[in-house]
Design an enzyme around this catalytic site. Structure first.
Site, PDB file in Angstrom:
ATOM      1  N   ASP A   1       6.129  21.479  25.697  1.00  0.00           N
ATOM      2  CA  ASP A   1       5.491  20.278  26.249  1.00  0.00           C
ATOM      3  C   ASP A   1       4.991  20.634  27.645  1.00  0.00           C
ATOM      4  O   ASP A   1       5.764  20.636  28.598  1.00  0.00           O
ATOM      5  CB  ASP A   1       6.500  19.130  26.361  1.00  0.00           C
ATOM      6  CG  ASP A   1       6.916  18.570  25.010  1.00  0.00           C
ATOM      7  OD1 ASP A   1       6.037  18.065  24.295  1.00  0.00           O
ATOM      8  OD2 ASP A   1       8.111  18.638  24.684  1.00  0.00           O
TER       9      ASP A   1
ATOM     10  N   ARG B   1       6.994  21.939  31.682  1.00  0.00           N
ATOM     11  CA  ARG B   1       8.214  22.743  31.737  1.00  0.00           C
ATOM     12  C   ARG B   1       8.050  23.990  32.608  1.00  0.00           C
ATOM     13  O   ARG B   1       9.016  24.441  33.223  1.00  0.00           O
ATOM     14  CB  ARG B   1       8.637  23.170  30.329  1.00  0.00           C
ATOM     15  CG  ARG B   1       8.577  22.099  29.245  1.00  0.00           C
ATOM     16  CD  ARG B   1       9.323  20.825  29.587  1.00  0.00           C
ATOM     17  NE  ARG B   1       9.387  19.926  28.435  1.00  0.00           N
ATOM     18  CZ  ARG B   1       9.717  18.662  28.500  1.00  0.00           C
ATOM     19  NH1 ARG B   1      10.017  18.114  29.658  1.00  0.00           N
ATOM     20  NH2 ARG B   1       9.762  17.910  27.412  1.00  0.00           N
TER      21      ARG B   1
ATOM     22  N   ARG C   1       1.337   9.464  32.260  1.00  0.00           N
ATOM     23  CA  ARG C   1       1.110  10.572  31.320  1.00  0.00           C
ATOM     24  C   ARG C   1      -0.177  10.358  30.541  1.00  0.00           C
ATOM     25  O   ARG C   1      -0.765  11.322  30.020  1.00  0.00           O
ATOM     26  CB  ARG C   1       2.280  10.694  30.344  1.00  0.00           C
ATOM     27  CG  ARG C   1       3.608  11.080  30.987  1.00  0.00           C
ATOM     28  CD  ARG C   1       4.755  10.912  30.010  1.00  0.00           C
ATOM     29  NE  ARG C   1       4.663  11.824  28.882  1.00  0.00           N
ATOM     30  CZ  ARG C   1       5.335  11.680  27.738  1.00  0.00           C
ATOM     31  NH1 ARG C   1       6.130  10.626  27.565  1.00  0.00           N
ATOM     32  NH2 ARG C   1       5.207  12.552  26.771  1.00  0.00           N
TER      33      ARG C   1
ATOM     34  N   LYS D   1      -0.715  12.881  20.775  1.00  0.00           N
ATOM     35  CA  LYS D   1       0.489  12.079  20.559  1.00  0.00           C
ATOM     36  C   LYS D   1       0.383  10.772  21.343  1.00  0.00           C
ATOM     37  O   LYS D   1      -0.382  10.703  22.311  1.00  0.00           O
ATOM     38  CB  LYS D   1       1.727  12.876  20.978  1.00  0.00           C
ATOM     39  CG  LYS D   1       1.705  13.348  22.448  1.00  0.00           C
ATOM     40  CD  LYS D   1       2.861  14.283  22.754  1.00  0.00           C
ATOM     41  CE  LYS D   1       2.910  14.649  24.227  1.00  0.00           C
ATOM     42  NZ  LYS D   1       3.975  15.627  24.547  1.00  0.00           N
ATOM     43  N   HIS D   2       1.059   9.683  20.926  1.00  0.00           N
ATOM     44  CA  HIS D   2       2.057   9.545  19.883  1.00  0.00           C
ATOM     45  C   HIS D   2       1.543   8.486  18.921  1.00  0.00           C
ATOM     46  O   HIS D   2       1.468   7.315  19.294  1.00  0.00           O
ATOM     47  CB  HIS D   2       3.384   9.101  20.458  1.00  0.00           C
ATOM     48  CG  HIS D   2       3.864   9.942  21.621  1.00  0.00           C
ATOM     49  ND1 HIS D   2       3.377   9.804  22.904  1.00  0.00           N
ATOM     50  CD2 HIS D   2       4.772  10.930  21.672  1.00  0.00           C
ATOM     51  CE1 HIS D   2       3.988  10.660  23.712  1.00  0.00           C
ATOM     52  NE2 HIS D   2       4.840  11.370  22.996  1.00  0.00           N
TER      53      HIS D   2
ATOM     54  N   HIS E   1      13.240   7.569  23.514  1.00  0.00           N
ATOM     55  CA  HIS E   1      14.234   8.626  23.708  1.00  0.00           C
ATOM     56  C   HIS E   1      15.653   8.058  23.589  1.00  0.00           C
ATOM     57  O   HIS E   1      16.581   8.776  23.219  1.00  0.00           O
ATOM     58  CB  HIS E   1      14.058   9.288  25.075  1.00  0.00           C
ATOM     59  CG  HIS E   1      12.804  10.101  25.197  1.00  0.00           C
ATOM     60  ND1 HIS E   1      11.614   9.562  25.622  1.00  0.00           N
ATOM     61  CD2 HIS E   1      12.557  11.405  24.928  1.00  0.00           C
ATOM     62  CE1 HIS E   1      10.685  10.495  25.623  1.00  0.00           C
ATOM     63  NE2 HIS E   1      11.228  11.625  25.209  1.00  0.00           N
TER      64      HIS E   1
ATOM     65  N   ASP F   1       7.816  13.284  16.278  1.00  0.00           N
ATOM     66  CA  ASP F   1       8.403  13.433  17.601  1.00  0.00           C
ATOM     67  C   ASP F   1       9.853  13.873  17.383  1.00  0.00           C
ATOM     68  O   ASP F   1      10.373  13.809  16.263  1.00  0.00           O
ATOM     69  CB  ASP F   1       8.329  12.114  18.366  1.00  0.00           C
ATOM     70  CG  ASP F   1       8.383  12.307  19.884  1.00  0.00           C
ATOM     71  OD1 ASP F   1       8.715  13.422  20.333  1.00  0.00           O
ATOM     72  OD2 ASP F   1       8.109  11.338  20.617  1.00  0.00           O
TER      73      ASP F   1
END
Length: 397
Positions: free
Chosen positions: A137, A145, A210, A240-241, A253, A326
């Site tokens: 990601d 990351r 985002r 996504k999503h 999450h 996901d």
């Protein structure tokens, strides 16, 4: 004279026979060359090899000495995972992988320390059974990351919302080429980006900046430019999503989230970006774990809904490439389904790749058992594996 004529005639016949034979051989060669290599590969695979291609997992999933039960947050972490910091392939992982091949590996921030470690880790992961594609990601901004790791000297971006605010899709292209260039250099195949959600709910705590915009047309232009930028650097993007996480309040999450929009309302907003991505030719679409009760008539998450994935995404929108779930270890799934139910159910719904199951070995065995007892047909598995192998072929994996 007759002898000479006969000689010429025989020579001519020999040429004709030779030409016919050559043409016949060429035809035979054509038949061999036109044999679909994907079908040839599929015919040679065992059921376990096929099922393995449908699982993309974090490295920790291959180390059965590691146990984590808490849902992971947006950074892919939970307390028990980040403390371990698995950053190299160990003997346990190799042993598990002999019986449980994997189609892909996703790395999170805690799996990455510095360039030397990442380079070594990627080499080790490449050698795993299943020839896994390597994923990350790296959206830019909050979710990055590598860029958010101080040990890497790469360009950072404030957010995709800031890029969207420029109104210039060329800026999104530049961002994606920058990100794609270093991802390709470090050995990645897939970037789970860009976010194609339209950020229309100011109370949204998981998407927010985002997303490129609250304007679907502007967001669509940015999404397509970003996809093109990744493609031009050798990286496959993933939008996504689906069917759209922008008009939600809760964070999947950690638990249940929903959108109350009808499909008709989504047509004018959430689906604009996904339609643009499909028209462009995107190779992967990631599902959202959100429920859409005014579309499906139930509280079933989109990831588990054949209405959303088969009737709408494949049927109505005509999408033909890979559908990836996901992360299945997220609270919106684990609070409602067992590992077995989630893995089997999402495939029945239309998912091709099961990303990040909470317990990989249990999920894998459940899918194999479901095929063996007829709950899922092997042809259903084949349909997904064809798509996955096709993407791998394009990436020469």
């Amino acid at each position: 004279m007759k002898t000479r004529q006969l000689s010429v005639l025989l020579s001519l016949l020999a040429c004709i026979v030779s030409l016919f034979t050559a043409c016949t051989n060429d035809d035979d060669n054509d038949r061999v060359s036109t044999t679909d290599p994907i079908e040839e590969q599929l015919r040679k695979m065992t059921l376990r090899e096929k099922v393995g291609q449908m699982f993309y997992v974090r490295p920790e999933c291959l180390d059965t000495t590691i146990h984590f039960n808490k849902p992971s947050g947006i950074d892919g972490s939970s307390d028990d995972i980040t403390k371990i910091k698995l950053q190299a392939v160990n003997a346990t992982m190799k042993g598990v992988n002999e019986k449980y091949p994997v189609g892909g590996i996703i790395l999170y921030a805690h799996n990455i320390d510095n360039e030397a470690q990442l380079t070594s880790f990627v080499t080790q992961l490449r050698s795993l059974n299943g020839s896994p594609m390597l994923c990350i990601d790296e959206e830019g901004g909050r979710v990055a990351r590598i860029a958010n790791n101080p040990n890497f000297n790469v360009k950072k971006y404030v957010s995709m919302a800031a890029i969207g605010a420029t109104g210039d899709p060329g800026v999104a292209y530049e961002c994606a080429t920058t990100i794609g260039t270093y991802l390709h250099r470090y050995g990645f195949d897939i970037d789970f980006a860009p976010v194609a959600d339209v950020n229309t709910n100011p109370e949204n705590i998981v998407i927010g900046a985002r997303a490129f915009s609250d304007n679907p047309q502007l967001a669509a232009a940015m999404v397509v430019s970003y996809l093109q930028g990744l493609k031009d650097t050798g990286i496959a993007g993933c939008i996504k999503h689906f069917p759209g996480h922008g008009d939600t309040k809760a964070d999947t999450h950690y638990g249940y989230a929903q959108t109350l929009k009808t499909w008709e309302e989504m047509q004018n907003c959430e689906l604009v970006t996904f339609k643009a991505g499909i028209l462009w030719g995107c190779q992967l679409i990631m599902t959202a774990h959100i429920a859409a009760p005014n579309v499906t008539g139930t509280d079933v998450p989109a990831t588990m809904s054949p209405i959303i994935l088969q009737n709408k995404l494949r049927g109505e929108l005509g999408y033909r490439n890979i559908i990836i779930a996901d992360a299945m270890e997220m609270g919106a799934i684990t609070q409602q389904y067992t590992t077995e139910e989630a893995a089997v159910g999402c495939i029945q719904a239309g998912v091709d790749i099961v990303l990040g199951p909470q317990n990989f070995v249990v999920a894998f065995d459940a899918v194999v058992k479901a095929v063996e007892n007829g709950t899922i047909s092997e042809e259903r598995i084949n349909a997904s594996v064809r798509r996955i192998l096709s993407l791998k072929a394009k990436r020469r994996i």
